[in-house]
Write a protein that holds these residues in place. Structure first.
Motif, PDB file in Angstrom:
ATOM      1  N   LEU A  13       7.819 -13.205   5.161  1.00  0.00           N
ATOM      2  CA  LEU A  13       6.781 -13.724   4.206  1.00  0.00           C
ATOM      3  C   LEU A  13       5.282 -13.145   4.577  1.00  0.00           C
ATOM      4  N   HIS A  14       4.543 -12.724   3.619  1.00  0.00           N
ATOM      5  CA  HIS A  14       3.200 -12.451   3.827  1.00  0.00           C
ATOM      6  C   HIS A  14       2.762 -11.213   4.558  1.00  0.00           C
ATOM      7  N   LEU A  15       3.731 -10.202   4.649  1.00  0.00           N
ATOM      8  CA  LEU A  15       3.656  -9.220   5.254  1.00  0.00           C
ATOM      9  C   LEU A  15       2.078  -8.280   5.163  1.00  0.00           C
ATOM     10  N   VAL A  16       1.368  -7.727   6.023  1.00  0.00           N
ATOM     11  CA  VAL A  16       0.163  -6.922   5.796  1.00  0.00           C
ATOM     12  C   VAL A  16       0.470  -5.504   5.519  1.00  0.00           C
ATOM     13  N   ASP A  17      -0.298  -5.246   4.504  1.00  0.00           N
ATOM     14  CA  ASP A  17      -0.412  -3.656   4.151  1.00  0.00           C
ATOM     15  C   ASP A  17      -1.366  -3.136   5.020  1.00  0.00           C
ATOM     16  N   ARG A  18      -0.947  -2.297   5.976  1.00  0.00           N
ATOM     17  CA  ARG A  18      -1.675  -1.728   7.131  1.00  0.00           C
ATOM     18  C   ARG A  18      -2.770  -0.571   6.393  1.00  0.00           C
ATOM     19  N   ASP A  19      -2.071  -0.042   5.220  1.00  0.00           N
ATOM     20  CA  ASP A  19      -3.496   0.879   4.660  1.00  0.00           C
ATOM     21  C   ASP A  19      -4.431   0.006   3.853  1.00  0.00           C
ATOM     22  N   LEU A  20      -4.110  -1.203   3.216  1.00  0.00           N
ATOM     23  CA  LEU A  20      -5.362  -1.995   2.838  1.00  0.00           C
ATOM     24  C   LEU A  20      -6.206  -2.729   3.696  1.00  0.00           C
TER      25      LEU A  20
END
Length: 310
Positions: free
Chosen positions: A301-308
């Motif tokens: 759940l709630h994974l971070v998009d490293r690019d954004l």
């Protein structure tokens, strides 16, 4: 074999989180070894605060994920040693706290409570307070927190506009996105609430140009991130009356330096980063669920998009 979970945060956090985490892991059916000191090569999950002394993730070769204790991840997304999934904290307790704090300050501005609370030397001047349906509130940022705030304000009857970088759909909310959408959102923002993440793309979202778009006499509430506002531009807008008042809970430097102009400005309310705090019991449940998912090879759940950056 127990799942090895490293708690990598400051000691006071361990005191707060140890028992709630143990309870949540047990309730989730996870046989866990939870500790603050585990050999890096044996760690399966890292429960993490970005101000931890752990900054090099290279030795954690077995770890499946880093589970952030904070909603904000800007202090970890750029770490070049972090190669495994990073989950941000979306805590229902934090969300409720943010909704209540923002709603309280929106109502303060909407009803002009500062004027109506009389003292012995003030004039007795009854007036009819406006209704929520007569006021437009703009939420900048429609993530989990912004959406929850927007839904509550809609329920109360406010005209709510939401802006995000990418398209969103929130029932009852006029959802806008992109550069043109920001301009449109600010033009009707009688009260603006900032709930954007702190990224290079969002820094100084409110600056001299964007503040000029807002209605004269508008109000600003910032419980999001300090860098979302150009401080000098806001002070200028407050001095001119373009912005009537600002309630600020977050700042570029915290604690706010004693010589900062915000302290003495008559049209600024300073609060000490209290709008929303992660609650140990509810946050522990979120962490335990992500560990359960990891062990079951389900999506986190709630994974971070490293690019954004969020």
């Amino acid at each position: 074999m127990p799942v090895n979970i490293l708690f990598a945060a400051r000691p006071e956090r361990w005191t707060t989180y140890e028992q709630p985490l143990r309870n949540a892991l047990k309730d989730a059916g996870i046989d866990a070894h939870l500790a603050t000191d585990i050999a890096p090569s044996e760690v399966d999950y890292i429960v993490y605060a970005p101000n931890s002394t752990l900054q090099d993730f290279t030795p954690y070769t077995r770890a499946k994920a880093v589970l952030n204790l904070w909603a904000g991840v800007e202090n970890i997304t750029g770490n070049p040693t972090l190669k495994i999934p990073l989950a941000r904290m979306v805590d229902p307790g934090l969300t409720k706290g943010m909704v209540e704090w923002v709603t309280g300050h929106v109502m303060r501005y909407h009803l002009d409570l500062d004027t109506d609370i009389l003292k012995t030397d003030t004039v007795w001047a009854p007036r009819t307070p406006p209704l929520a349906q007569e006021r437009t509130v703009t939420i900048l940022g429609l993530g989990a927190l912004g959406t929850a705030v927007a839904e509550t304000l809609v329920f109360l009857g406010f005209k709510v506009t939401g802006w995000s970088r990418s398209p969103k759909n929130v029932p009852g909310v006029t959802c806008l996105h992109g550069a043109e959408g920001l301009e449109q959102a600010l033009k009707t923002a009688e009260i603006a609430v900032l709930l954007l993440p702190n990224t290079a793309a969002t820094e100084n979202t409110l600056n001299a140009d964007t503040l000029a778009l807002m209605p004269t006499g508008a109000f600003i509430i910032n419980p999001g991130r300090g860098p979302l506002i150009d401080d000098d531009a806001l002070l200028t807008a407050l001095d001119s009356g373009k912005i009537a008042h600002a309630t600020l809970d977050v700042f570029r430097t915290e604690p706010l330096p004693q010589n900062h102009p915000y302290w003495s400005h008559r049209n600024v309310t300073v609060t000490p980063h209290i709008a929303a705090e992660t609650r140990a019991i509810t946050a522990s449940t979120v962490i335990a669920e992500n560990i359960r998912r990891g062990q079951a090879q389900e999506d986190f759940l709630h994974l971070v998009d490293r690019d954004l950056g969020y």
